[in-house]
Design a protein around this motif. Structure first.
Motif, short mmCIF file in Angstrom:
data_model
loop_
_atom_site.label_atom_id
_atom_site.label_comp_id
_atom_site.label_asym_id
_atom_site.label_seq_id
_atom_site.Cartn_x
_atom_site.Cartn_y
_atom_site.Cartn_z
N PHE A 198 18.33 6.65 70.67
CA PHE A 198 19.66 6.28 70.17
C PHE A 198 20.33 5.21 71.03
O PHE A 198 21.05 4.36 70.52
N ARG A 199 20.07 5.26 72.33
CA ARG A 199 20.61 4.18 73.19
C ARG A 199 20.05 2.85 72.73
O ARG A 199 20.76 1.86 72.61
N ARG A 200 18.74 2.85 72.49
CA ARG A 200 18.08 1.60 72.09
C ARG A 200 18.57 1.13 70.72
O ARG A 200 18.65 -0.07 70.47
N HIS A 201 18.89 2.09 69.83
CA HIS A 201 19.28 1.70 68.47
C HIS A 201 20.79 1.79 68.24
O HIS A 201 21.24 1.91 67.11
N GLY A 202 21.54 1.71 69.35
CA GLY A 202 23.00 1.63 69.24
C GLY A 202 23.62 2.81 68.52
O GLY A 202 24.65 2.67 67.86
N PHE A 203 23.01 3.98 68.65
CA PHE A 203 23.55 5.22 68.06
C PHE A 203 23.79 5.09 66.55
O PHE A 203 24.78 5.58 66.02
N GLN A 204 22.85 4.42 65.89
CA GLN A 204 22.91 4.29 64.43
C GLN A 204 22.12 5.42 63.78
O GLN A 204 21.10 5.85 64.31
N ASN A 205 22.59 5.88 62.63
CA ASN A 205 21.87 6.93 61.90
C ASN A 205 20.50 6.41 61.48
O ASN A 205 20.41 5.33 60.90
N PRO A 206 19.41 7.16 61.78
CA PRO A 206 18.08 6.66 61.38
C PRO A 206 17.98 6.51 59.87
O PRO A 206 18.38 7.41 59.13
N SER A 207 17.45 5.39 59.41
CA SER A 207 17.40 5.16 57.97
C SER A 207 16.01 4.79 57.48
O SER A 207 15.82 4.54 56.30
N GLU A 208 15.03 4.77 58.39
CA GLU A 208 13.66 4.39 58.02
C GLU A 208 12.71 5.49 58.45
O GLU A 208 12.65 5.84 59.63
N SER A 209 11.93 6.03 57.50
CA SER A 209 11.05 7.15 57.84
C SER A 209 9.87 6.70 58.71
O SER A 209 9.15 7.53 59.25
N GLU A 210 9.67 5.39 58.85
CA GLU A 210 8.57 4.92 59.70
C GLU A 210 9.07 4.26 60.99
O GLU A 210 8.30 3.68 61.75
N ARG A 211 10.40 4.36 61.22
CA ARG A 211 10.95 3.79 62.46
C ARG A 211 12.05 4.70 63.01
O ARG A 211 13.13 4.26 63.36
N GLY A 212 11.77 6.01 63.06
CA GLY A 212 12.77 6.97 63.52
C GLY A 212 12.42 7.53 64.90
O GLY A 212 11.51 7.02 65.58
N PRO A 213 13.10 8.60 65.32
CA PRO A 213 12.84 9.21 66.63
C PRO A 213 11.38 9.64 66.80
O PRO A 213 10.84 9.57 67.90
N TRP A 214 10.74 10.09 65.71
CA TRP A 214 9.35 10.53 65.80
C TRP A 214 8.44 9.37 66.25
O TRP A 214 7.65 9.50 67.19
#
Ligand SMILES: C[S@@+](CC[C@H](N)C(=O)[O-])C[C@H]1O[C@@H](n2cnc3c(N)ncnc32)[C@H](O)[C@@H]1O
Length: 387
Positions: A198-214
């Motif tokens: 989240f730090r890296r992604h500016g605390f944005q809600n994940p919106s891509e199933s192939e580019r999320g926390p997993w």
């Protein structure tokens, strides 16, 4: 003894089973509830008192689902009211320890080994035997076992001797809950890396199933389910857990939904298609398409794609039945918050409120007709929006 507990003698016998110690324990809990200002009405205290007594004496199966939940809720309120802020923070921040110890225990087959040992000898297992049979260091093993004892999965019957409890037996490798431990253990890595994600992604809600926390944690560009395809052990555990996962054991959707009236078909038409039930299918023009815990695995874009595919298969009078959590707009429980977070960790997915479900479905050309209640989840009945 607290005076508010003086009730009809027969009723009292029924509730306490004549057990003085139990009665005293219940009095104590009720007095504490009263002291912290909870359940301030006498009738309410009596009810809680009776529920606690009955549940302790008879075990959870003897209570209705609603009463069982009420007792747990009362116990949680008591803990919340009694613990200090320091204890609260320590409890929350220590949760990964408990999960990690349980995952290690399951991976070392401790439940299977100890339960097998008990089956053959009828005795508790010595730590030295468990260490020899699991290949673990005798100094390391007790550091895991104390968590299992603390959570009631094993009992420390004597110094260095442990016995698996009934709850622990449900965690054997071939049991759905054993599968659940392994399946949920897969969330530990993405959860542990989520702050960095989240730090890296500016605390944005994940919106891509192939580019999320997993994917961030695993250094992968595959969605969770694609990743799972290449992992037979994890895939087996996941499907074992899914097959056994019944958050609504006491209440199934088809017991409330008017099945005969709504799903009756004639000729060769299919009545119900279980989409994403794990079997694979291509079924057109069925009366209803049922999806249990499918859409919460996906963020908006992919959920819209799935719904568009289902829409293509439907005919004008087909129904869409979605069996999922529907979050309240206010006062989301910790269970629901945890499920939502898990979906985010695994799949960049999410649990949705009624408003979010309405918007998602409207965007895919559906309209919600009713929402049926069945335990912890709901059945959303939707149809094609033909207007
Ligand atoms: C959370 S599980 C729910 C399974 C089942 N509906 C249930 O309630 O037990 C999600 C399911 O979606 C399936 N799935 C994921 N991606 C899929 C895809 N691209 N095509 C078909 N099924 C998929 C998975 O294999 C998994 O069985």
């Amino acid at each position: 003894m607290a005076s508010f507990l003086v009730v009809n003698r027969e009723e009292e016998e029924q509730c306490y089973g004549g057990t003085a110690a139990l009665e005293q324990a219940t009095d104590g809990i009720c007095e504490l509830l009263s002291a912290v200002g909870l359940h301030s009405f006498t009738a309410r205290r009596r009810l809680i008192s009776r529920q606690i007594s009955a549940s302790v004496a008879a075990g959870p199966k003897a209570l209705s689902e609603a009463k069982r939940k009420e007792v747990i809720e009362a116990a949680c309120q008591l803990q919340e009211a009694m613990e200090t802020a320091e204890e609260k923070v320590f409890r929350i921040m220590s949760m990964p320890n408990d999960a990690t110890a349980l995952v290690i225990a399951a991976d070392m087959n401790l439940f299977d080994i100890a339960a097998g040992h008990i089956g053959s000898t009828g005795e508790a297992i010595a730590v030295s035997d468990l260490a020899a049979m699991s290949g673990a260091d005798i100094h390391f093993l007790p550091r895991i076992l104390r968590f299992l004892a603390g959570h009631g999965l094993m009992i420390e019957v004597a110094e260095d001797r442990y016995q698996v409890t009934d709850a622990g037996r449900l965690l054997l490798n071939d049991q759905p809950l054993g599968g659940m431990v392994l399946a949920m253990s897969m969330s530990l890595l993405p959860l542990g890396n989520m702050l960095q994600y989240f730090r890296r992604h500016g605390f944005q809600n994940p919106s891509e199933s192939e580019r999320g926390p997993w994917q961030y944690a695993h250094g992968s560009d595959r969605s969770f389910f694609r990743w799972l395809e290449g992992k037979p052990k994890e895939k087996k555990a996941f499907h074992l857990a899914m097959a056994g996962l019944r958050p609504n054991a006491a209440c199934q959707w088809f017991e409330h939904f008017r099945v005969r009236e709504k799903l009756l078909v004639s000729g060769s038409r299919m009545s119900l298609v279980d989409v994403g039930g794990g079997m694979g299918h291509d079924a057109k023009r069925a009366k209803a398409y049922y999806m249990r815990m499918i859409l919460h695995d996906w963020p908006e874009k992919q959920a819209q794609c799935i719904l568009a595919k289902v829409r293509q298969a439907m005919s004008e009078d087909s129904l869409l039945l979605i069996n999922e959590i529907v979050l309240p707009e206010k006062g989301i429980s910790l269970y629901e918050a945890r499920m939502d977070f898990l979906m985010m960790a695994f799949c960049a997915g999410m649990e949705r409120t009624e408003r979010q479900w309405t918007e998602l479905l409207r965007g895919a050309g559906f309209v919600i007709r009713s929402i049926w209640t069945c335990g912890a989840t709901r059945l959303i009945e939707a149809a094609l929006d033909t207007v």
